[in-house]
Motif scaffolding. Sequence first.
Motif, PDB file in Angstrom:
ATOM      1  N   ASN A 117      40.187 -34.581 -27.493  1.00 56.27           N
ATOM      2  CA  ASN A 117      39.594 -33.651 -26.533  1.00 56.27           C
ATOM      3  C   ASN A 117      38.870 -34.401 -25.416  1.00 56.27           C
ATOM      4  O   ASN A 117      38.920 -34.009 -24.250  1.00 56.27           O
ATOM      5  CB  ASN A 117      38.625 -32.707 -27.249  1.00 56.27           C
ATOM      6  N   GLU A 118      38.210 -35.517 -25.768  1.00 60.59           N
ATOM      7  CA  GLU A 118      37.480 -36.293 -24.767  1.00 60.59           C
ATOM      8  C   GLU A 118      38.434 -37.084 -23.876  1.00 60.59           C
ATOM      9  O   GLU A 118      38.189 -37.261 -22.682  1.00 60.59           O
ATOM     10  CB  GLU A 118      36.489 -37.218 -25.462  1.00 60.59           C
ATOM     11  N   LEU A 119      39.526 -37.538 -24.442  1.00 56.08           N
ATOM     12  CA  LEU A 119      40.496 -38.276 -23.630  1.00 56.08           C
ATOM     13  C   LEU A 119      41.160 -37.375 -22.603  1.00 56.08           C
ATOM     14  O   LEU A 119      41.463 -37.803 -21.484  1.00 56.08           O
ATOM     15  CB  LEU A 119      41.555 -38.929 -24.513  1.00 56.08           C
ATOM     16  N   PHE A 120      41.384 -36.115 -22.968  1.00 56.29           N
ATOM     17  CA  PHE A 120      42.024 -35.189 -22.030  1.00 56.29           C
ATOM     18  C   PHE A 120      41.114 -34.854 -20.845  1.00 56.29           C
ATOM     19  O   PHE A 120      41.582 -34.287 -19.850  1.00 56.29           O
ATOM     20  CB  PHE A 120      42.440 -33.912 -22.749  1.00 56.29           C
ATOM     21  N   LYS A 121      39.855 -35.188 -20.939  1.00 55.55           N
ATOM     22  CA  LYS A 121      38.939 -34.923 -19.834  1.00 55.55           C
ATOM     23  C   LYS A 121      39.102 -35.929 -18.705  1.00 55.55           C
ATOM     24  O   LYS A 121      38.593 -35.719 -17.594  1.00 55.55           O
ATOM     25  CB  LYS A 121      37.487 -34.941 -20.331  1.00 55.55           C
ATOM     26  N   MET A 122      39.794 -37.037 -18.963  1.00 56.66           N
ATOM     27  CA  MET A 122      39.984 -38.047 -17.917  1.00 56.66           C
ATOM     28  C   MET A 122      40.918 -37.486 -16.845  1.00 56.66           C
ATOM     29  O   MET A 122      42.062 -37.125 -17.144  1.00 56.66           O
ATOM     30  CB  MET A 122      40.552 -39.333 -18.526  1.00 56.66           C
ATOM     31  N   PRO A 123      40.457 -37.408 -15.600  1.00 54.55           N
ATOM     32  CA  PRO A 123      41.200 -36.690 -14.554  1.00 54.55           C
ATOM     33  C   PRO A 123      42.438 -37.396 -14.041  1.00 54.55           C
ATOM     34  O   PRO A 123      43.262 -36.776 -13.374  1.00 54.55           O
ATOM     35  CB  PRO A 123      40.160 -36.549 -13.442  1.00 54.55           C
ATOM     36  N   TYR A 124      42.571 -38.682 -14.308  1.00 54.98           N
ATOM     37  CA  TYR A 124      43.675 -39.430 -13.707  1.00 54.98           C
ATOM     38  C   TYR A 124      44.879 -39.539 -14.641  1.00 54.98           C
ATOM     39  O   TYR A 124      45.800 -40.321 -14.387  1.00 54.98           O
ATOM     40  CB  TYR A 124      43.211 -40.835 -13.305  1.00 54.98           C
ATOM     41  N   LEU A 125      44.913 -38.740 -15.726  1.00 50.46           N
ATOM     42  CA  LEU A 125      46.018 -38.808 -16.668  1.00 50.46           C
ATOM     43  C   LEU A 125      46.843 -37.533 -16.658  1.00 50.46           C
ATOM     44  O   LEU A 125      46.302 -36.430 -16.574  1.00 50.46           O
ATOM     45  CB  LEU A 125      45.497 -39.063 -18.082  1.00 50.46           C
ATOM     46  N   ARG A 126      48.139 -37.685 -16.775  1.00 49.05           N
ATOM     47  CA  ARG A 126      49.058 -36.550 -16.826  1.00 49.05           C
ATOM     48  C   ARG A 126      49.065 -35.910 -18.214  1.00 49.05           C
ATOM     49  O   ARG A 126      48.942 -34.698 -18.366  1.00 49.05           O
ATOM     50  CB  ARG A 126      50.454 -37.041 -16.464  1.00 49.05           C
ATOM     51  N   ASP A 127      49.252 -36.742 -19.233  1.00 51.81           N
ATOM     52  CA  ASP A 127      49.289 -36.261 -20.613  1.00 51.81           C
ATOM     53  C   ASP A 127      49.181 -37.476 -21.529  1.00 51.81           C
ATOM     54  O   ASP A 127      49.106 -38.615 -21.062  1.00 51.81           O
ATOM     55  CB  ASP A 127      50.582 -35.488 -20.888  1.00 51.81           C
ATOM     56  N   ILE A 128      49.184 -37.233 -22.836  1.00 49.95           N
ATOM     57  CA  ILE A 128      48.999 -38.297 -23.819  1.00 49.95           C
ATOM     58  C   ILE A 128      50.203 -38.339 -24.757  1.00 49.95           C
ATOM     59  O   ILE A 128      50.711 -37.315 -25.193  1.00 49.95           O
ATOM     60  CB  ILE A 128      47.708 -38.078 -24.625  1.00 49.95           C
ATOM     61  N   ILE A 129      50.644 -39.566 -25.062  1.00 45.17           N
ATOM     62  CA  ILE A 129      51.703 -39.797 -26.043  1.00 45.17           C
ATOM     63  C   ILE A 129      51.165 -40.787 -27.065  1.00 45.17           C
ATOM     64  O   ILE A 129      50.664 -41.856 -26.701  1.00 45.17           O
ATOM     65  CB  ILE A 129      52.970 -40.362 -25.385  1.00 45.17           C
ATOM     66  N   VAL A 130      51.266 -40.443 -28.333  1.00 42.12           N
ATOM     67  CA  VAL A 130      50.776 -41.313 -29.401  1.00 42.12           C
ATOM     68  C   VAL A 130      51.965 -41.976 -30.092  1.00 42.12           C
ATOM     69  O   VAL A 130      52.973 -41.321 -30.393  1.00 42.12           O
ATOM     70  CB  VAL A 130      49.945 -40.526 -30.432  1.00 42.12           C
ATOM     71  N   LEU A 131      51.865 -43.286 -30.317  1.00 41.04           N
ATOM     72  CA  LEU A 131      52.905 -44.027 -31.013  1.00 41.04           C
ATOM     73  C   LEU A 131      52.500 -44.218 -32.472  1.00 41.04           C
ATOM     74  O   LEU A 131      51.439 -44.769 -32.761  1.00 41.04           O
ATOM     75  CB  LEU A 131      53.125 -45.399 -30.355  1.00 41.04           C
ATOM     76  N   CYS A 132      53.341 -43.756 -33.371  1.00 38.57           N
ATOM     77  CA  CYS A 132      53.067 -43.872 -34.802  1.00 38.57           C
ATOM     78  C   CYS A 132      54.238 -44.570 -35.487  1.00 38.57           C
ATOM     79  O   CYS A 132      55.241 -44.910 -34.855  1.00 38.57           O
ATOM     80  CB  CYS A 132      52.840 -42.485 -35.417  1.00 38.57           C
ATOM     81  N   SER A 133      54.114 -44.782 -36.795  1.00 38.94           N
ATOM     82  CA  SER A 133      55.180 -45.390 -37.576  1.00 38.94           C
ATOM     83  C   SER A 133      55.493 -44.484 -38.762  1.00 38.94           C
ATOM     84  O   SER A 133      54.817 -43.469 -38.981  1.00 38.94           O
ATOM     85  CB  SER A 133      54.763 -46.779 -38.070  1.00 38.94           C
ATOM     86  N   LYS A 134      56.494 -44.865 -39.550  1.00 36.42           N
ATOM     87  CA  LYS A 134      56.862 -44.063 -40.710  1.00 36.42           C
ATOM     88  C   LYS A 134      55.774 -44.074 -41.777  1.00 36.42           C
ATOM     89  O   LYS A 134      55.752 -43.220 -42.662  1.00 36.42           O
ATOM     90  CB  LYS A 134      58.184 -44.565 -41.283  1.00 36.42           C
ATOM     91  N   SER A 135      54.862 -45.063 -41.717  1.00 36.27           N
ATOM     92  CA  SER A 135      53.767 -45.136 -42.684  1.00 36.27           C
ATOM     93  C   SER A 135      52.555 -44.298 -42.274  1.00 36.27           C
ATOM     94  O   SER A 135      51.608 -44.161 -43.043  1.00 36.27           O
ATOM     95  CB  SER A 135      53.330 -46.594 -42.875  1.00 36.27           C
ATOM     96  N   THR A 136      52.593 -43.744 -41.061  1.00 33.60           N
ATOM     97  CA  THR A 136      51.482 -42.909 -40.602  1.00 33.60           C
ATOM     98  C   THR A 136      51.368 -41.672 -41.491  1.00 33.60           C
ATOM     99  O   THR A 136      52.374 -41.010 -41.746  1.00 33.60           O
ATOM    100  CB  THR A 136      51.696 -42.476 -39.137  1.00 33.60           C
ATOM    101  N   PRO A 137      50.167 -41.362 -41.978  1.00 33.38           N
ATOM    102  CA  PRO A 137      50.009 -40.191 -42.845  1.00 33.38           C
ATOM    103  C   PRO A 137      50.520 -38.917 -42.168  1.00 33.38           C
ATOM    104  O   PRO A 137      50.274 -38.692 -40.985  1.00 33.38           O
ATOM    105  CB  PRO A 137      48.486 -40.128 -43.068  1.00 33.38           C
ATOM    106  N   GLU A 138      51.239 -38.106 -42.933  1.00 32.91           N
ATOM    107  CA  GLU A 138      51.760 -36.849 -42.394  1.00 32.91           C
ATOM    108  C   GLU A 138      50.631 -35.953 -41.911  1.00 32.91           C
ATOM    109  O   GLU A 138      50.787 -35.197 -40.944  1.00 32.91           O
ATOM    110  CB  GLU A 138      52.587 -36.133 -43.461  1.00 32.91           C
ATOM    111  N   GLU A 139      49.497 -36.073 -42.566  1.00 35.57           N
ATOM    112  CA  GLU A 139      48.321 -35.287 -42.160  1.00 35.57           C
ATOM    113  C   GLU A 139      47.943 -35.581 -40.715  1.00 35.57           C
ATOM    114  O   GLU A 139      47.529 -34.692 -39.965  1.00 35.57           O
ATOM    115  CB  GLU A 139      47.152 -35.602 -43.096  1.00 35.57           C
ATOM    116  N   TYR A 140      48.120 -36.847 -40.301  1.00 31.41           N
ATOM    117  CA  TYR A 140      47.743 -37.218 -38.942  1.00 31.41           C
ATOM    118  C   TYR A 140      48.770 -36.720 -37.924  1.00 31.41           C
ATOM    119  O   TYR A 140      48.400 -36.237 -36.853  1.00 31.41           O
ATOM    120  CB  TYR A 140      47.595 -38.733 -38.819  1.00 31.41           C
ATOM    121  N   THR A 141      50.052 -36.834 -38.234  1.00 34.61           N
ATOM    122  CA  THR A 141      51.061 -36.319 -37.306  1.00 34.61           C
ATOM    123  C   THR A 141      50.948 -34.796 -37.180  1.00 34.61           C
ATOM    124  O   THR A 141      51.190 -34.246 -36.101  1.00 34.61           O
ATOM    125  CB  THR A 141      52.479 -36.718 -37.745  1.00 34.61           C
TER     126      THR A 141
END
Length: 226
Positions: free
Chosen positions: A92-116
Amino acid sequence: MLPHVILYNAVSLDGQITGFNADVELYYELASKWDVDAVLMGSNTVLTGFEAEPGEIREEDLELMVNREKDPEDSRPFLVIPDSKGQIRIWNELFKMPYLRDIIVLCSKSTPEEYTDFLSERNIDCIIAGEKQVDLKNALKRLNSEYGINSIRVDSGGILNSILLNEGLADEINVLIHPELVGSMNKSPIFVSKDLNHLNSTIKLKLAHINKLKEDIIWIKYDIIK
């Protein structure tokens, strides 16, 4: 196709990225002149910049995040963050930055499903690349093919810089050298590597630009010889 990757850091004369009085205004003034499609930032850099702990959740407007407009004509850069461990929860705080279009997160197959699921609930795009950690080469190719990202500026510390350099994914290095010496035992260089132990293993560079800016700060650009 791989995007063009620009490493960018403010450093002291002895190559440290912390422990000196960096000219933040000048740093972002120069960065704004590069017409890049995305900014790549390490998860630790994000946590440090927002003074957040790994996994910390702060107050957020979930409805606003989910219903935010995604304009394909928006010319601002994406913010791309590798976070296979699921450490960042302050989106929520990152989306407040005015100079960004959107956010993309890079994860791996070991990333907890809860987080995705956490990301999906907030309408945040996620790329799964790699097994135990993010496969940056594959992720960069997908950023190009799926989002049209042809150029990336990297605002991060020595760890992410080192991965990009060691895997041959970086194309140029820009540094703002400040006229200060840190000399600390707790080193924070722009490049960290245990693998380069002899001269013929070093990464070769070619000087592309040098300019003296205000208050004796020097901007140097090197192309990486591959």
